[in-house]
Design an enzyme around this catalytic site. Structure first.
Site, PDB file in Angstrom:
ATOM      1  N   LYS A  39      11.299  25.914  15.809  1.00 38.19           N
ATOM      2  CA  LYS A  39      10.526  25.314  17.152  1.00 38.19           C
ATOM      3  C   LYS A  39      11.338  26.037  18.423  1.00 38.19           C
ATOM      4  CE  LYS A  39      13.762  21.706  16.634  1.00 38.19           C
ATOM      5  NZ  LYS A  39      15.192  22.374  16.067  1.00 38.19           N
TER       6      LYS A  39
ATOM      7  N   LYS B 193       9.498  30.716   8.250  1.00 37.75           N
ATOM      8  CA  LYS B 193       8.944  29.535   8.350  1.00 37.75           C
ATOM      9  C   LYS B 193       8.817  28.972   9.369  1.00 37.75           C
ATOM     10  CE  LYS B 193      13.265  28.167  10.238  1.00 37.75           C
ATOM     11  NZ  LYS B 193      14.485  26.890   9.905  1.00 37.75           N
TER      12      LYS B 193
ATOM     13  N   LYS C 139      21.420  33.844  12.446  1.00 38.39           N
ATOM     14  CA  LYS C 139      21.222  33.479  14.026  1.00 38.39           C
ATOM     15  C   LYS C 139      22.228  34.706  14.384  1.00 38.39           C
ATOM     16  CE  LYS C 139      20.010  28.413  14.461  1.00 38.39           C
ATOM     17  NZ  LYS C 139      20.875  27.451  15.232  1.00 38.39           N
TER      18      LYS C 139
HETATM   19  P1  TYM Z   1      16.371  21.772  12.597  1.00 38.15           P
HETATM   20  O1  TYM Z   1      16.722  21.012  14.274  1.00 38.15           O
HETATM   21  O2  TYM Z   1      16.341  22.615  12.793  1.00 38.15           O
HETATM   22  O3  TYM Z   1      14.944  20.573  11.962  1.00 38.15           O
HETATM   23  C1  TYM Z   1      15.186  19.478  11.926  1.00 38.15           C
HETATM   24  C2  TYM Z   1      13.993  19.383  11.037  1.00 38.15           C
HETATM   25  O4  TYM Z   1      13.375  19.923  10.793  1.00 38.15           O
HETATM   26  C3  TYM Z   1      13.065  20.761   9.203  1.00 38.15           C
HETATM   27  N1  TYM Z   1      12.122  21.342   9.513  1.00 38.15           N
HETATM   28  C4  TYM Z   1      10.758  21.573   8.990  1.00 38.15           C
HETATM   29  N2  TYM Z   1      10.672  21.334   7.314  1.00 38.15           N
HETATM   30  C5  TYM Z   1       9.195  21.533   7.564  1.00 38.15           C
HETATM   31  N3  TYM Z   1       9.380  22.801   7.267  1.00 38.15           N
HETATM   32  C6  TYM Z   1       9.405  23.931   8.659  1.00 38.15           C
HETATM   33  N4  TYM Z   1       9.393  24.915   8.809  1.00 38.15           N
HETATM   34  C7  TYM Z   1      10.823  23.031   9.060  1.00 38.15           C
HETATM   35  N5  TYM Z   1      11.267  23.691  10.486  1.00 38.15           N
HETATM   36  C8  TYM Z   1      12.412  22.589  10.207  1.00 38.15           C
HETATM   37  C9  TYM Z   1      14.664  20.922   9.059  1.00 38.15           C
HETATM   38  O5  TYM Z   1      14.918  20.661   7.680  1.00 38.15           O
HETATM   39  C10 TYM Z   1      15.488  19.436   9.701  1.00 38.15           C
HETATM   40  O6  TYM Z   1      14.999  18.520   8.590  1.00 38.15           O
HETATM   41  N6  TYM Z   1      21.358  21.826  10.859  1.00 38.15           N
HETATM   42  C11 TYM Z   1      19.617  20.399  10.849  1.00 38.15           C
HETATM   43  C12 TYM Z   1      20.041  19.944  12.648  1.00 38.15           C
HETATM   44  C13 TYM Z   1      21.364  18.824  11.445  1.00 38.15           C
HETATM   45  C14 TYM Z   1      21.244  17.991  10.727  1.00 38.15           C
HETATM   46  C15 TYM Z   1      22.824  16.641  10.839  1.00 38.15           C
HETATM   47  C16 TYM Z   1      20.401  17.112   9.741  1.00 38.15           C
HETATM   48  C17 TYM Z   1      22.345  18.864  12.368  1.00 38.15           C
HETATM   49  N7  TYM Z   1      24.048  17.446  12.104  1.00 38.15           N
HETATM   50  C18 TYM Z   1      22.747  15.829  10.315  1.00 38.15           C
HETATM   51  C19 TYM Z   1      20.681  16.136   8.638  1.00 38.15           C
HETATM   52  C20 TYM Z   1      21.870  15.249   9.048  1.00 38.15           C
HETATM   53  C21 TYM Z   1      18.637  21.773  12.307  1.00 38.15           C
HETATM   54  O7  TYM Z   1      19.297  22.281  13.077  1.00 38.15           O
HETATM   55  O8  TYM Z   1      17.425  20.782  12.009  1.00 38.15           O
END
Ligand code: TYM
Length: 332
Positions: A199, A196, A111
Site C-alpha cells: 500500500k 508483493k 525496511k
Molecule cells: P499491513 O498493514 O502491512 O497489512 C495488513 C494485512 O494485509 C495483508 N497483506 C496482504 N495480503 C495479501 N497480499 C498482499 N500483497 C498483502 N499485503 C498486505 C497483511 O498480511 C496483513 O494481514 N504488522 C501488520 C499489522 C499488525 C497486525 C497486528 C496484524 C499490527 N499488529 C496484530 C495482525 C495482528 C502489518 O503491517 O500489516
C-alpha cells in the site's frame, strides 16, 4: 467463543492485497468468534508520517472497514493508540524478546534497508508491539496474509517463553495460530509480479487500490505484465504475472485455481484479463458505493471507535493485570 484479532497499518492506501489477504477473510468470522479488528497507528509511526495525512488516512481506513461490511455491532473496531494497554504490554514483552530474534525479522531488514536515515528503535521492536496486540486479547487465531507469518511465529515464541517463566500453574497467554487463506494470501504487484503488492511506496500502476474508480482498475489490469506465450497456467516461477492474475480472480470470485485454468486455457490473455477485471470491479463496486456516505459521517465514525476502544480495553486491561501480577508488580 474463540477470539480473533487482526490489524492494518494506516499507511498509503488500502489495496486489493489487503482486502483479499485480510479483510475479506475477517468478514464471516463474527459468526464463530469474538472479533477484534484495529488500525495500528502506533506501528505506523515507526516511519515518518505527516500528521494531517495520518489523521485523514485513519478515517479513510476505518470507513473502508465499514464499507467492506464489518458491522460494528458484531465486531470490535478500534484504534490501537486508544487502548493504552498495547504500549504497556509491549514494554514488558520487549524484556522477553531477544535482540537476535528481532535482528532476523525480514520485514525489519527490508525496511531498514529502505529507510537508512531513520532506523529507529520502534522499527526494530515493531514485532514486539504486534505480539502485545495479539496476546492482550488472548487471541486464538490471527487472520493475516502470508507476509505476517514470521511475526506470528515470533509472537508464539514470546508467549511460550513468558508462559514457561511465569505461568507454571496457569498459562498467562493463549498461544495464537495464524489463519492464512489458501488463495489470496500473497497478491503480487501488477507490474512487478515477483514482489508483493503494497500500500505504500509503489508505482500507482503496480497496485489496485480499493478506492480506484472502475475504469482505472480495468486499465491497470489490462496493462498488467503477463508472460511470453498465451497459456493461462498456474506456475509462479515461470509465469508469475499470469499466476498472480489467476490468484486474484480465484480469491475475488471464490473459485479454485484449477477451474480457472480449465476455463481460460487456450483462450488467450485478452479474455482472461477481462474476466479478472470484471471480478475485481464486481468486488469493489459495492464497497465504493458505501464508502462516501460512511466517510462523510466523521462523528459517527468517532462514536464507533470510542465504543470499540471501550470494549477492547475491558479485555486488554484484564490481561495486562494478570501480566503485572505474574511479574510481581504491586497493585496500584
Ligand atoms: P499491513 O498493514 O502491512 O497489512 C495488513 C494485512 O494485509 C495483508 N497483506 C496482504 N495480503 C495479501 N497480499 C498482499 N500483497 C498483502 N499485503 C498486505 C497483511 O498480511 C496483513 O494481514 N504488522 C501488520 C499489522 C499488525 C497486525 C497486528 C496484524 C499490527 N499488529 C496484530 C495482525 C495482528 C502489518 O503491517 O500489516
Amino acid at each position: 467463543k474463540p477470539v480473533v484479532l487482526s490489524g492494518i497499518q494506516p499507511s498509503g492506501h488500502l489495496t486489493l492485497g489487503n482486502y483479499l489477504g485480510a479483510i475479506k477473510n475477517w468478514l464471516p468470522l463474527h459468526a464463530s468468534h469474538d472479533c477484534y479488528y484495529m488500525l495500528v497507528d502506533l506501528h505506523a509511526v515507526t516511519v515518518r508520517q505527516d500528521p494531517a495525512e495520518l489523521r485523514e488516512r485513519c478515517y479513510e481506513f476505518i470507513s473502508l472497514y465499514l464499507a467492506c461490511g464489518l458491522d460494528p455491532a458484531k465486531n470490535v473496531l478500534f484504534v490501537q493508540s486508544h487502548v493504552p494497554a498495547h504500549a504497556r504490554l509491549a514494554w514488558v514483552l520487549n524484556c522477553y524478546t531477544q535482540f537476535g530474534e528481532l535482528s532476523r525479522m525480514t520485514q525489519f531488514k527490508d525496511k531498514s534497508a529502505k529507510h537508512v536515515d531513520n532506523i529507529n528503535a520502534g522499527l526494530f521492536s515493531y514485532p514486539v508491539l504486534m505480539a502485545a496486540d495479539i496476546l492482550l486479547y488472548q487471541a486464538n487465531a490471527v487472520p493475516v496474509g502470508d507476509d505476517q507469518k514470521q511475526h506470528l511465529e515470533l509472537t508464539r515464541d514470546v508467549a511460550i517463553r513468558f508462559n514457561n517463566v511465569h505461568g507454571a500453574d496457569k498459562p498467562v497467554f493463549t498461544v495464537p495460530e495464524p489463519m492464512i487463506p489458501p488463495v489470496g494470501a500473497r497478491i503480487m504487484g501488477l507490474q512487478e509480479p515477483t514482489k508483493k503488492m503494497s500500500k505504500s511506496d509503489d508505482a500507482p500502476t503496480n497496485a489496485l487500490y480499493l478506492l480506484d474508480p472502475p475504469d482505472t482498475l480495468v486499465r491497470k489490469i489490462k496493462r498488467a505484465v503477463t508472460d511470453l506465450g498465451s497459456e493461462v497456467r498456474f506456475d509462479v516461477a515461470e509465469k508469475p504475472g499470469v499466476s498472480n492474475l489467476m490468484s486474484i480472480l480465484a480469491a475475488a470470485s471464490n473459485r479454485s485455481i484449477e477451474s480457472i485454468a480449465q476455463e481460460y486455457d487456450g483462450q488467450g490473455y485478452g479474455k482472461f484479463k477481462q474476466a479478472v477485471a470484471d471480478a475485481v470491479v464486481a468486488t469493489l463496486e459495492p464497497v465504493q458505493a458505501r464508502y462516501r456516505e460512511v466517510r462523510d459521517d466523521t462523528e459517527g465514525l468517532r462514536r464507533v471507535l470510542r465504543d470499540g476502544a471501550e470494549r477492547a480495553s475491558a479485555r486488554a486491561d484484564a490481561t495486562l493485570q494478570r501480566v503485572h501480577d505474574a511479574l510481581g508488580f504491586i497493585p496500584a
